[in-house]
Design an enzyme around this catalytic site. Structure first.
Site, PDB file in Angstrom:
ATOM      1  N   GLY A  29      -3.648  -4.666  -3.910  1.00 54.83           N
ATOM      2  CA  GLY A  29      -2.388  -5.370  -3.658  1.00 54.83           C
ATOM      3  C   GLY A  29      -1.252  -4.415  -3.354  1.00 54.83           C
ATOM      4  N   SER A  30      -0.538  -4.616  -2.253  1.00 53.83           N
ATOM      5  CA  SER A  30       0.450  -3.620  -1.859  1.00 53.83           C
ATOM      6  C   SER A  30       1.303  -4.124  -0.695  1.00 53.83           C
ATOM      7  CB  SER A  30      -0.272  -2.334  -1.439  1.00 53.83           C
ATOM      8  OG  SER A  30      -1.246  -2.633  -0.454  1.00 53.83           O
TER       9      SER A  30
END
Length: 225
Positions: free
Chosen positions: A194-195
């Site tokens: 996640g980013s």
């Protein structure tokens, strides 16, 4: 996207960065399932599930960049959460003139390989330790752990690319160094779990994407130079 294309995407081989996670998950799964003790077998099931998740998360599908040198491509898969005029990061030394920044949020379901938006030379890399706020927040670009790159094009103009860790992501990987020459669509990094990835366009270059649009790293056109 056709059903066959969807299957090819899901079944893409994992990036080498997945190796330690796959080994750990497989080991826990095999050892856990090899015992008759119920709690250990449950742990083994969890190990197998984790291994399957990592195979999916670290998938590394082949991408085919458009054969044109006058385009800026998406650096990541995901959804555009912001298109805004902002001042480039000071560490990249790209001046104080506001430029267009395109922010792409990557959920845990997206491909997390980062790709170069254009061909050129990596002339600056700046890493910043920081917080782990939700990457979709605008302030994440200033407060979260991040890795900033400046890509200098053959004509001397610069593009900024920033890898930003998110709420779950705790590790930014960068495969290039200052002085490296790269091609459009080339893999240059990965952010685990996640980013967000920001692309700062050269002054005067207008974005061709809008908020909410789905991006395909290395293929979707962000702008025309």
């Amino acid at each position: 996207m056709s059903l066959i294309q969807s299957f090819k995407l899901v079944l893409s081989p994992p990036h080498r960065a997945a190796t330690p996670f796959l080994l750990a998950g497989s080991l826990v799964g095999l050892l856990g399932r090899a015992t008759p003790w119920r709690p250990t077998r449950l742990l083994g099931n969890a190990g197998i599930a984790f291994t399957a998740f990592c195979l999916y998360f670290f998938r590394d599908p082949k991408r085919v960049p458009p054969p044109r040198a006058d385009l800026v491509l998406a650096s990541a898969d995901g959804r555009v959460t912001s298109v805004a005029l902002v001042t480039p990061p000071a560490a990249l030394e790209m001046g104080h003139t506001p430029v267009w920044r395109v922010s792409t949020f990557l959920s845990v379901l997206n491909v997390h390989i980062n790709r170069m938006p254009a061909a050129g030379e990596v002339t600056k890399i700046a890493y910043h330790a920081g917080k782990f706020l939700n990457a979709s927040f605008d302030k994440a670009s200033e407060h979260n752990e991040r890795n900033e790159l400046r890509l200098t094009l053959p004509d001397g103009r610069n593009i900024g690319v920033v890898q930003i860790a998110g709420l779950i992501a705790r590790r930014i990987l960068c495969f290039v160094e200052e002085g490296d020459r790269v091609e459009a669509g080339e893999r240059f990094g990965l952010i685990r779990f996640g980013s967000r990835t920001d692309v700062y366009l050269p002054p005067g270059v207008e974005p061709l994407v809008v908020e909410g649009q789905t991006m395909v790293g290395g293929e979707t056109v962000l702008a025309k130079l």
